[in-house]
Design a protein around this motif. Structure first.
Motif, short mmCIF file in Angstrom:
data_model
loop_
_atom_site.label_atom_id
_atom_site.label_comp_id
_atom_site.label_asym_id
_atom_site.label_seq_id
_atom_site.Cartn_x
_atom_site.Cartn_y
_atom_site.Cartn_z
N MET A 188 0.87 -1.31 0.16
CA MET A 188 -0.18 -0.03 -0.13
C MET A 188 0.86 1.31 -0.05
SD MET A 188 -3.48 -0.28 0.56
CE MET A 188 -3.85 0.76 2.00
N SER A 189 0.08 2.22 -0.23
CA SER A 189 0.94 3.58 -0.07
C SER A 189 -0.26 4.78 -0.09
CB SER A 189 1.74 3.82 -1.56
OG SER A 189 0.59 3.57 -2.69
N ILE A 190 0.32 6.02 0.14
CA ILE A 190 -1.01 7.01 0.14
C ILE A 190 -0.96 7.59 -1.10
CG2 ILE A 190 -0.60 6.94 2.70
CD1 ILE A 190 0.51 9.90 2.51
N LEU A 191 -2.00 8.30 -1.27
CA LEU A 191 -2.12 9.54 -2.42
C LEU A 191 -1.92 8.81 -3.83
CD1 LEU A 191 -0.11 12.48 -0.93
CD2 LEU A 191 -2.79 12.28 -1.43
N ALA A 192 -0.71 8.38 -4.24
CA ALA A 192 -0.38 7.60 -5.73
C ALA A 192 -0.05 6.03 -5.56
CB ALA A 192 0.47 8.67 -6.39
N ASN A 193 -0.72 5.55 -6.40
CA ASN A 193 -0.51 3.99 -6.54
C ASN A 193 -0.60 3.73 -8.11
OD1 ASN A 193 -3.08 3.87 -7.30
ND2 ASN A 193 -3.93 3.78 -5.18
N LYS A 194 -0.44 2.41 -8.39
CA LYS A 194 -0.27 1.96 -9.71
C LYS A 194 -1.24 2.43 -10.55
CE LYS A 194 3.22 -1.28 -10.02
NZ LYS A 194 3.80 -2.41 -9.48
N ASP A 195 -2.59 2.57 -9.97
CA ASP A 195 -3.87 2.96 -10.58
C ASP A 195 -3.84 4.53 -11.08
OD1 ASP A 195 -4.69 0.42 -10.66
OD2 ASP A 195 -5.66 0.66 -8.81
N THR A 196 -2.78 5.17 -10.56
CA THR A 196 -2.77 6.54 -10.89
C THR A 196 -2.60 6.93 -12.17
OG1 THR A 196 -1.93 7.04 -8.57
CG2 THR A 196 -1.91 8.74 -10.16
N ARG A 197 -3.25 7.84 -12.77
CA ARG A 197 -3.32 8.24 -14.22
C ARG A 197 -3.46 9.90 -14.18
NH1 ARG A 197 -2.14 3.90 -14.18
NH2 ARG A 197 -2.53 2.00 -15.62
N ALA A 198 -2.57 10.51 -14.69
CA ALA A 198 -2.46 12.05 -14.69
C ALA A 198 -2.63 12.80 -15.84
CB ALA A 198 -1.34 12.36 -13.72
N VAL A 199 -3.11 14.10 -15.68
CA VAL A 199 -3.05 15.04 -16.62
C VAL A 199 -2.33 16.13 -16.16
CG1 VAL A 199 -5.49 16.00 -15.81
CG2 VAL A 199 -4.62 16.58 -18.03
N ILE A 200 -1.27 16.52 -16.81
CA ILE A 200 -0.49 17.57 -16.54
C ILE A 200 -1.17 19.05 -17.15
CG2 ILE A 200 1.72 18.67 -16.80
CD1 ILE A 200 3.10 16.14 -16.26
N ILE A 201 -1.48 19.87 -16.41
CA ILE A 201 -2.04 21.27 -16.94
C ILE A 201 -0.77 22.12 -17.11
CG2 ILE A 201 -3.78 22.89 -16.77
CD1 ILE A 201 -5.39 20.80 -15.19
N GLY A 202 -0.42 22.55 -18.13
CA GLY A 202 0.80 23.43 -18.39
C GLY A 202 1.64 23.18 -19.41
N GLY A 203 2.66 23.88 -19.75
CA GLY A 203 3.62 24.02 -20.96
C GLY A 203 4.96 23.19 -20.68
N VAL A 204 5.99 24.03 -21.26
CA VAL A 204 7.26 23.13 -21.25
C VAL A 204 7.73 22.43 -19.82
CG1 VAL A 204 9.54 23.54 -21.69
CG2 VAL A 204 7.99 24.93 -22.74
N ALA A 205 7.32 23.27 -18.74
CA ALA A 205 7.95 22.42 -17.25
C ALA A 205 7.11 21.25 -17.26
CB ALA A 205 7.56 23.46 -16.46
N GLY A 206 5.80 21.36 -17.56
CA GLY A 206 4.96 20.12 -17.47
C GLY A 206 5.48 18.97 -18.22
N VAL A 207 5.87 19.19 -19.42
CA VAL A 207 6.33 18.43 -20.32
C VAL A 207 7.75 17.56 -19.92
CG1 VAL A 207 7.22 17.78 -22.79
CG2 VAL A 207 5.20 19.10 -22.38
N ASN A 208 8.58 18.57 -19.24
CA ASN A 208 9.61 18.05 -18.74
C ASN A 208 9.35 17.03 -17.37
OD1 ASN A 208 11.41 19.24 -20.43
ND2 ASN A 208 11.43 21.09 -19.28
N ALA A 209 8.44 17.43 -16.67
CA ALA A 209 7.87 16.68 -15.54
C ALA A 209 7.26 15.40 -15.77
CB ALA A 209 7.16 17.31 -14.55
N ALA A 210 6.61 15.30 -17.16
CA ALA A 210 6.23 13.99 -17.61
C ALA A 210 7.35 13.26 -17.96
CB ALA A 210 5.28 14.31 -18.76
#
Ligand code: Q5B
Length: 610
Positions: free
Chosen positions: A1-23
């Motif tokens: 187990m874990s908290i907040l984020a796990n294997k089922d987490t699927r994300a949308v990133i709202i933002g430009g270049v910095a968001g793409v780098n994070a992805a």
């Protein structure tokens, strides 16, 4: 187990270049633990419709950028998490929209500088909707072996060193992003690693406080202890102490508080985080927080340096009590390596790549362009001119002063020849039709060919051939040309003739012959040809194309570069004509009927179709 984020987490990133780098960083973690891509979509109106290239190991994935959140969520119903990578001016609205989206349960914001009133609004909305809001100013959330949200954890090697590919027993809570990485590392070195790590952000009003996360860790059976790193300012740590003392807790709390150095610093000296704004002593000071946590039962080392020992002590107690078992060691060599980029492998000399193109004239890989090796700015500072740049880029030679003067005159003299000639007229027609400069100039450019302006190369080529093959036999040369080529390139003009000589030609010939020491066998030959052709017809003069072609050939320019001189020079004129027509707001041109000979059949009835 874990908290907040796990294997089922699927994300949308709202933002430009910095968001793409994070992805991209998140995809590295996905690759390490062999999970599907966490980031399913981007939302960033300026780049809507684009696809961002994200590598999951060696596998290239295209992730779509949507104009707004709704279509992203429609197309990706699995998305349950939003990461906000926008500037402070747009981040609050984006976070609100994400919180209000039914599928999204967690919003984490990296944005710094969110106004405190907005942070309070966001927190209230998240609480009302029963959603989790992490941040603002948060570097992200890490759930070992499960999911990485944001760049938390640092570079790929660090993810391995911190054993983040598998779950440990320690939760991590910090305000600072950098310290979250350090705390994860300490847990890996002195314990068995982490379950989840949350950087809550250093603002005065974080979306979620330490106590809420401590509650979550308390309910997570895999988490046996939590390392919490607080700092001066606010009362999140005091609340955590109260929570710990309120009833017996399953998890052990190890806490470190940054900012004891404030005791020896001048009063009022400001610390980095927006939320770290307390005085030296009393409530809110590092010392009082440490005392409160100690009294509540937390293990609080005197200094940050004591954290390693404290984690080790708790880990050994957990082992001894049987609460945890040692995790099996994983051979680091068995963990996947990120596939290196071609550049990296080439640097190491382990691969040979056939170049796709070869260049011999210029190089832009240094601080500035170099033309045939010479830095552009140095050419300028040493007094060289555009003629020298032409020499370097077209024939890789620095012209002499005398040669430069000839080149300069060739360009000056062929820059324009009025609006009536094909090239200028083409540009004017386009300008009047409202066409932009580059396209209007290229409309004029398309006119440059065998009859207009584009005879320079062939003039140079065939007069050179004449010098070689028919040195003393100009009729023989003309006969060969008539049979094999047609009109002699460089001979003949629509309006210039013996009676109406082309002054440009006269000037150039006279300048080169009388004011320079250039040896001109090809020009001389063309002038002899002119004597014969004008004897037949007075407009069969050596024209401007022919003259510059011969001189440039005598100068030693490569044959196929010669038309370039007319193209370059006449571009100046065509641009001038485009500007001129635009300055005058010229109207669309339509030919008058009287300029057209309608040599067509008279009007007649259309017969029935058979
Ligand atoms: N005839 C230039 O022709 C032009 C002959 C020739 C032998 C020749 C013509 C030509 C070669 C290409 C050339 C560059 C098309 C010209 C330029 C830049 C410009 C333009 C501007 C500027 C003109 C009539 C009779 C015929 C032909 C014979 C013609 N040329 N014989 N060798 N080279 N030249 N182009 O006046 O017996 O009646 O059948 O193709 O060098 O573009 O200012 O306007 O700065 O913008 O229309 O200067 O000379 O004559 O083609 O009706 O021919 O002369 O065989 O004989 P025309 P055509 P026949 S400079």
């Amino acid at each position: 187990m874990s908290i907040l984020a796990n294997k089922d987490t699927r994300a949308v990133i709202i933002g430009g270049v910095a968001g793409v780098n994070a992805a991209k960083r998140m995809a590295q973690f996905d690759y390490l633990i062999n999970r599907p891509l966490t980031v399913q979509a981007f939302v960033y109106p300026p780049e809507a419709g684009q696809q961002k290239e994200i590598f999951r190991g060696g596998e290239l994935k295209n992730v779509t950028v949507y104009p707004s959140l709704a279509p992203a969520l429609n197309e990706h119903p699995d998305i349950n998490t939003a990461l906000i990578y926008l500037g402070a001016s747009r981040a609050t609205e984006a976070a609100m929209e994400a919180l209000e989206s039914p599928n999204i349960q967690l919003v984490s914001m990296i944005t710094e500088g969110v106004p405190e009133k907005d942070a309070k609004r966001l927190k209230k909305l998240a609480q009302k909707l029963g959603k989790m809001l992490n941040g603002p100013s948060s570097i992200g959330i890490m759930s070992a072996g499960e999911c990485r949200l944001g760049v938390i954890g640092g570079e790929y090697r660090n993810l391995k060193l911190c054993n983040l590919y598998r779950q440990g027993s320690f939760g991590v809570l910090t305000k600072s992003g950098g310290l979250s990485n350090e705390a994860m590392w300490l847990c890996a070195q002195n314990g068995d690693g982490i379950t989840s790590a949350v950087a809550i952000g250093g603002d005065a009003y974080p979306g979620t406080d330490f106590v809420t996360y401590l509650e979550m860790f308390e309910k997570d059976p895999a988490t046996k202890a939590v390392v919490m790193i607080g700092e001066v300012g606010g009362n999140l740590e005091e609340e955590a102490a109260e929570w710990l003392a309120a009833e017996p807790r399953r998890i052990k709390l190890i806490a470190a508080i940054g900012g004891t150095c404030q005791e020896v610093l001048p009063q009022g000296m400001k610390f980095g985080h927006a939320g770290a704004k307390e005085g030296k002593k009393g409530a809110g000071s590092a010392r009082s927080k440490m005392n409160a946590l100690r009294e509540a039962g937390a293990l609080v080392p005197d200094t940050f340096g004591g954290l390693s020992k404290a984690i080790k002590q708790v880990y050994e107690e957990l082992l001894a009590s049987g609460a945890i078992k040692p995790k099996p060691e994983i051979d680091e060599a068995l963990l996947p390596e990120l596939p290196p980029s071609v550049q990296e492998v080439m640097k190491q000399g382990e691969v040979v790549v056939e170049p796709l193109i070869r260049t011999t004239i210029s190089d832009d890989r240094g601080e500035e362009p170099r033309y045939a090796g010479y830095a552009a700015s140095e050419l300028c500072s040493k007094g060289y001119g555009i003629e020298d740049v032409i020499g370097l880029l077209w024939s890789k030679k620095l012209p002499s002063r005398e040669e430069s003067e000839i080149i300069k005159r060739i360009i000056m003299i062929s820059a324009d020849h009025g609006p009536a000639v094909s090239g200028a007229f083409g540009t004017i027609l386009a300008a009047c039709a409202g066409i932009d400069m580059p396209q209007a100039v290229s409309a004029g450019m398309t006119m440059i060919g065998p009859r207009f302006g584009g005879a320079v190369t062939n003039a140079g080529k065939y007069f050179k051939m004449g010098v070689k093959e028919y040195p003393n036999d100009i009729p023989g040369f003309l006969a060969w040309m008539k049979k094999n080529v047609g009109p002699v390139p460089g001979i003949g003009h629509r309006v210039k003739s013996l009676r109406n000589p082309d002054q440009r030609v006269k000037y150039l010939v006279s300048y080169v012959k009388n004011e320079t020491s250039l040896h001109t066998p090809i020009l001389n030959y063309a002038l002899e040809v002119e004597k014969i052709t004008t004897a037949k017809k007075e407009n069969l003069i050596l024209n401007v194309d022919g003259t510059i072609g011969c001189i440039l050939m005598d100068l030693g320019f490569p044959e196929h570069s010669l038309n370039g001189f007319f193209v370059l020079a006449r571009t100046i004129g065509m641009i001038g004509h485009w500007i001129d027509q635009n300055n005058q707001n010229s109207r669309l041109i339509r030919l008058y009927d009287y300029l057209i000979n309608y040599a067509v059949k008279p009007e007649r009835p259309v017969p029935d179709k058979k």
